[in-house]
Design an enzyme around this catalytic site. Sequence first.
Site: not given
Ligand code: PLP
Length: 383
Positions: A157, A205-207, A243, A330
């Site tokens: 990422n 992850s959808a977003h 749910t 994060c």
């Molecule tokens: N793994 C990677 C490589 C990510 O880039 C991210 C989010 O930045 C995640 C996991 C976590 O995703 P989520 O935001 O859906 O928890």
Amino acid sequence: MNRFLYKRQVYLDNNATTRVSKSVRRVVMRVLKYNWGNPSSGYFMGKRAARIIERARQQVADSINAHSHEIYFTGCATESNNAVLKTLTNHFYPQKKKIISTPVEHPSIMNTLEYLQTQGVVVQYCPVDNYGFISIKELETLIDEETFLICCMFANNEIGTIQNIKEVSALAKSQNVLVLCDCVQALGKVPVDVKEFGVDYATFSAHKLYGPKGVGALYAKISSPLEPFIHGGHQEEGMRAGTESVHNIAGFGVACKDVKNLIAYSEKTRLLKEQFIKQLKVIKPDIIINSPTDNCLPNTVSITFPNINSKELMMMLDYNGIAVSSGSACSSQLNKPSHVLKAIGLSDKEATETLRISFGKETSERDIRYTIKVIDNYLKNSR
Ligand code: PLP
């Protein structure tokens, strides 16, 4: 005087999240308005909601070449990663004690592994080179009879590095070890085929692909062990009770339907990235590109600006309407140098002089020209 006339809004942080696409927005709104029944209810409204979930499950499965029975919906990829690491530990520990991972994983892996270490799990990290690639030879030396899992992301990422996951899986299989692969950043940017990869578990992850926040997926190969990770009702085959978020799940499905188009489009994104780097080198020739040229996400570049504090640079860009980040969203609240940049050999100082730029399907050449101009003005003024 005319700063506000000139000011644009430029989003260059698509690895943090993406703007929900029109088609996703439409389906989410439609489900919220008309299909708000509980999918577990036995009457028509429940059945309709359950059908929406099953359609989305098929769409997610199709986008990664999985069977729909192998897809579990979760609240986010962080949950999916937690689910695999914790339930496998439950399954194997104490007969087997060891997980092998890499030092460039997302915090949802790194911090879960740190927690599992407090529970007795042995975690070993396979070193990476200056571009974040692991060495299969070194990985092989770490595997022993205690090892039950290799946890290796597909695409990073922060720097975009794409690992040779097929080789990782082949090695793991030969040693009877399972593989968890975080594919969050890859889906919608490069092809993801879980069968070809040979992994046992993959997370999404959808977003990150123009879908809604609050929904993730876990691929678990039919033959690979998985235990319930949220106890309660029978939802998600009893693995993840609660749910379902029907509208988010429907939105995730529609986002996945677009994966082929997104990948086709990513060639354009790659060209934009190259153009950006080239123009940046003209105004600041000493920048260091931390991302590899090959085997890299087409939209991602990590750049070190020697002797320029990235926080200050980010604030200046923010003031001018340009959104970028210094690393993983994060970890952005932590005042610590990125563990990924440290793992690829950057010093603390270099890590604090580094920005991550991640382009998206809406990034235009004008956005790039504007960003370069803003950085150029800043460099001239600070000289
Ligand atoms: N793994 C990677 C490589 C990510 O880039 C991210 C989010 O930045 C995640 C996991 C976590 O995703 P989520 O935001 O859906 O928890």
